[in-house]
Scaffold this motif. Structure first.
Motif, PDB file in Angstrom:
ATOM      1  N   LYS A 267      36.361  89.382  16.483  1.00  0.00           N
ATOM      2  CA  LYS A 267      35.127  89.338  15.693  1.00  0.00           C
ATOM      3  C   LYS A 267      34.503  87.944  15.759  1.00  0.00           C
ATOM      4  CE  LYS A 267      33.391  89.997  11.028  1.00  0.00           C
ATOM      5  NZ  LYS A 267      33.756  90.144   9.614  1.00  0.00           N
ATOM      6  N   ASP A 268      35.329  86.916  15.618  1.00  0.00           N
ATOM      7  CA  ASP A 268      34.845  85.541  15.674  1.00  0.00           C
ATOM      8  C   ASP A 268      34.243  85.225  17.043  1.00  0.00           C
ATOM      9  OD1 ASP A 268      34.563  82.720  14.873  1.00  0.00           O
ATOM     10  OD2 ASP A 268      36.238  82.381  16.246  1.00  0.00           O
ATOM     11  N   ILE A 269      34.934  85.605  18.093  1.00  0.00           N
ATOM     12  CA  ILE A 269      34.490  85.307  19.453  1.00  0.00           C
ATOM     13  C   ILE A 269      33.235  86.093  19.809  1.00  0.00           C
ATOM     14  CG2 ILE A 269      35.145  85.409  21.902  1.00  0.00           C
ATOM     15  CD1 ILE A 269      36.585  83.264  20.109  1.00  0.00           C
ATOM     16  N   SER A 270      33.169  87.340  19.373  1.00  0.00           N
ATOM     17  CA  SER A 270      32.008  88.166  19.715  1.00  0.00           C
ATOM     18  C   SER A 270      30.723  87.599  19.110  1.00  0.00           C
ATOM     19  CB  SER A 270      32.215  89.615  19.278  1.00  0.00           C
ATOM     20  OG  SER A 270      32.221  89.722  17.870  1.00  0.00           O
TER      21      SER A 270
ATOM     22  N   LYS B  17      51.577  95.090  13.893  1.00  0.00           N
ATOM     23  CA  LYS B  17      50.444  95.217  12.966  1.00  0.00           C
ATOM     24  C   LYS B  17      49.788  93.859  12.720  1.00  0.00           C
ATOM     25  CE  LYS B  17      51.773  99.401  10.497  1.00  0.00           C
ATOM     26  NZ  LYS B  17      52.150  99.995   9.202  1.00  0.00           N
ATOM     27  N   SER B  18      50.607  92.831  12.551  1.00  0.00           N
ATOM     28  CA  SER B  18      50.067  91.479  12.352  1.00  0.00           C
ATOM     29  C   SER B  18      49.281  91.039  13.580  1.00  0.00           C
ATOM     30  CB  SER B  18      51.191  90.479  12.087  1.00  0.00           C
ATOM     31  OG  SER B  18      51.851  90.784  10.900  1.00  0.00           O
ATOM     32  N   SER B  19      49.858  91.287  14.744  1.00  0.00           N
ATOM     33  CA  SER B  19      49.198  90.910  15.991  1.00  0.00           C
ATOM     34  C   SER B  19      47.856  91.608  16.129  1.00  0.00           C
ATOM     35  CB  SER B  19      50.108  91.254  17.177  1.00  0.00           C
ATOM     36  OG  SER B  19      49.465  90.966  18.390  1.00  0.00           O
ATOM     37  N   LYS B  20      47.818  92.875  15.816  1.00  0.00           N
ATOM     38  CA  LYS B  20      46.559  93.633  15.907  1.00  0.00           C
ATOM     39  C   LYS B  20      45.522  93.076  14.932  1.00  0.00           C
ATOM     40  CE  LYS B  20      44.492  98.139  15.836  1.00  0.00           C
ATOM     41  NZ  LYS B  20      44.571  99.545  15.593  1.00  0.00           N
ATOM     42  N   ALA B  21      45.944  92.785  13.715  1.00  0.00           N
ATOM     43  CA  ALA B  21      45.021  92.253  12.714  1.00  0.00           C
ATOM     44  C   ALA B  21      44.464  90.896  13.153  1.00  0.00           C
ATOM     45  CB  ALA B  21      45.722  92.127  11.353  1.00  0.00           C
ATOM     46  N   ILE B  22      45.334  90.052  13.684  1.00  0.00           N
ATOM     47  CA  ILE B  22      44.894  88.733  14.155  1.00  0.00           C
ATOM     48  C   ILE B  22      43.939  88.891  15.329  1.00  0.00           C
ATOM     49  CG2 ILE B  22      45.671  86.600  15.281  1.00  0.00           C
ATOM     50  CD1 ILE B  22      48.233  86.844  13.518  1.00  0.00           C
ATOM     51  N   GLN B  23      44.282  89.757  16.269  1.00  0.00           N
ATOM     52  CA  GLN B  23      43.412  89.981  17.434  1.00  0.00           C
ATOM     53  C   GLN B  23      42.037  90.484  17.016  1.00  0.00           C
ATOM     54  OE1 GLN B  23      45.403  92.481  20.291  1.00  0.00           O
ATOM     55  NE2 GLN B  23      47.003  90.980  20.656  1.00  0.00           N
TER      56      GLN B  23
ATOM     57  N   HIS C 103      36.061  77.997  15.586  1.00  0.00           N
ATOM     58  CA  HIS C 103      37.136  78.938  15.910  1.00  0.00           C
ATOM     59  C   HIS C 103      38.466  78.443  15.334  1.00  0.00           C
ATOM     60  CE1 HIS C 103      39.583  81.780  18.104  1.00  0.00           C
ATOM     61  NE2 HIS C 103      40.275  80.774  18.601  1.00  0.00           N
ATOM     62  N   GLN C 104      38.694  77.158  15.442  1.00  0.00           N
ATOM     63  CA  GLN C 104      39.926  76.583  14.912  1.00  0.00           C
ATOM     64  C   GLN C 104      40.017  76.805  13.398  1.00  0.00           C
ATOM     65  OE1 GLN C 104      40.578  72.583  16.217  1.00  0.00           O
ATOM     66  NE2 GLN C 104      42.637  72.517  15.409  1.00  0.00           N
TER      67      GLN C 104
ATOM     68  N   ILE D 186      36.999  88.234  24.624  1.00  0.00           N
ATOM     69  CA  ILE D 186      38.224  87.466  24.388  1.00  0.00           C
ATOM     70  C   ILE D 186      38.715  86.824  25.688  1.00  0.00           C
ATOM     71  CG2 ILE D 186      40.682  87.665  23.793  1.00  0.00           C
ATOM     72  CD1 ILE D 186      39.109  87.761  21.320  1.00  0.00           C
ATOM     73  N   SER D 187      38.703  87.578  26.770  1.00  0.00           N
ATOM     74  CA  SER D 187      39.187  87.041  28.045  1.00  0.00           C
ATOM     75  C   SER D 187      38.356  85.840  28.491  1.00  0.00           C
ATOM     76  CB  SER D 187      39.182  88.119  29.129  1.00  0.00           C
ATOM     77  OG  SER D 187      37.894  88.677  29.276  1.00  0.00           O
ATOM     78  N   GLU D 188      37.049  85.892  28.258  1.00  0.00           N
ATOM     79  CA  GLU D 188      36.185  84.763  28.619  1.00  0.00           C
ATOM     80  C   GLU D 188      36.505  83.546  27.762  1.00  0.00           C
ATOM     81  OE1 GLU D 188      32.175  87.097  30.109  1.00  0.00           O
ATOM     82  OE2 GLU D 188      32.420  86.722  27.970  1.00  0.00           O
ATOM     83  N   PHE D 189      36.680  83.775  26.471  1.00  0.00           N
ATOM     84  CA  PHE D 189      36.983  82.660  25.581  1.00  0.00           C
ATOM     85  C   PHE D 189      38.326  82.024  25.921  1.00  0.00           C
ATOM     86  CE2 PHE D 189      38.919  80.769  21.854  1.00  0.00           C
ATOM     87  CZ  PHE D 189      37.955  79.826  21.525  1.00  0.00           C
ATOM     88  N   THR D 190      39.333  82.842  26.234  1.00  0.00           N
ATOM     89  CA  THR D 190      40.644  82.266  26.524  1.00  0.00           C
ATOM     90  C   THR D 190      40.606  81.406  27.782  1.00  0.00           C
ATOM     91  OG1 THR D 190      41.382  84.295  27.644  1.00  0.00           O
ATOM     92  CG2 THR D 190      41.964  84.053  25.319  1.00  0.00           C
ATOM     93  N   VAL D 191      39.810  81.806  28.770  1.00  0.00           N
ATOM     94  CA  VAL D 191      39.659  80.987  29.975  1.00  0.00           C
ATOM     95  C   VAL D 191      38.964  79.672  29.621  1.00  0.00           C
ATOM     96  CG1 VAL D 191      38.486  80.809  32.215  1.00  0.00           C
ATOM     97  CG2 VAL D 191      39.730  82.901  31.608  1.00  0.00           C
ATOM     98  N   LEU D 192      37.876  79.755  28.862  1.00  0.00           N
ATOM     99  CA  LEU D 192      37.161  78.545  28.451  1.00  0.00           C
ATOM    100  C   LEU D 192      38.065  77.622  27.641  1.00  0.00           C
ATOM    101  CD1 LEU D 192      33.675  80.005  27.428  1.00  0.00           C
ATOM    102  CD2 LEU D 192      34.203  78.633  29.461  1.00  0.00           C
ATOM    103  N   GLU D 193      38.841  78.201  26.749  1.00  0.00           N
ATOM    104  CA  GLU D 193      39.722  77.407  25.899  1.00  0.00           C
ATOM    105  C   GLU D 193      40.790  76.714  26.729  1.00  0.00           C
ATOM    106  OE1 GLU D 193      42.896  76.021  23.606  1.00  0.00           O
ATOM    107  OE2 GLU D 193      43.157  77.819  24.818  1.00  0.00           O
TER     108      GLU D 193
END
Length: 140
Positions: A26-29, A15-21, A110-111, A35-42
Motif C-alpha cells: 500500500k505504501d509503495i503503490s 499471517k504476519s508476513s502477509k499483513a506486513i507485505q 517508507h522507513q 514492490i519488485s521495482e521498489f526493492t530494486v531501487l532500494e
C-alpha cells in the motif's frame, strides 16, 4: 505438543508476513511503483551500483524477471546500465540522478512506515526476532 507449536509458529509467521507485505505494498503503490521495482531501487540506493546478478540475489527475484523490472525502471529514467570497463560481460545497474532524488524523497517516508509496523516491540525483541528468523531461515 512441539509439532503443534511449530505449526502455530508457521501460521502466525505467514499471517504476519502477509499483513506486513500488504502494508508495504500500500505504501509503495502510493509512489506508482510495484514492490519488485521498489526493492530494486532500494537495493541500489543502499548498496550503490550492482550487477544484475547481485540485485537478483539481494531482492530474491529470478534473473528473467529482474531484467523486466530493470527495463521498466530504466524506461522511467530511475536507473541506468553501465558497462564494466574491466570485463565486457558485466553490466552494472545504478540509479540515475533522478532515481537518487526520487529515493531521497520517498525512502525516509517508507522507513517511517516500517518503524510504525514494528513499533509495538522493543529493540531487544527486534534483535531476538531477527536472530530467531535467521535460524529458521537456515533450515532447508
Amino acid at each position: 505438543m512441539n509439532g503443534n507449536l511449530s505449526l502455530k509458529s508457521f501460521v502466525v509467521l505467514m499471517k504476519s508476513s502477509k499483513a506486513i507485505q500488504e502494508r508495504v505494498k500500500k505504501d509503495i503503490s502510493n509512489q506508482d511503483l510495484k514492490i519488485s521495482e521498489f526493492t530494486v531501487l532500494e537495493a541500489l540506493y543502499s548498496k550503490g551500483k550492482q550487477t544484475v546478478r547481485q540485485i537478483s540475489d539481494a531482492v530474491l527475484i529470478n534473473s528473467g524477471s529482474i531484467t523486466y523490472v530493470i527495463d521498466k525502471l530504466e524506461d522511467k529514467g530511475l536507473l541506468e546500465r553501465k558497462d564494466c570497463k574491466e570485463d565486457r560481460r558485466v553490466v552494472y545497474i545504478q540509479l540515475t540522478r533522478l532515481g537518487k532524488q526520487f529515493m531521497d524523497e520517498i525512502f525516509p517516508k517508507h522507513q517511517l512506515v516500517i518503524e510504525e509496523i514494528f513499533s509495538e516491540i522493543t529493540n531487544k525483541e527486534k534483535e531476538l526476532l531477527i536472530g530467531l528468523l535467521k535460524r529458521v531461515g537456515k533450515k532447508e
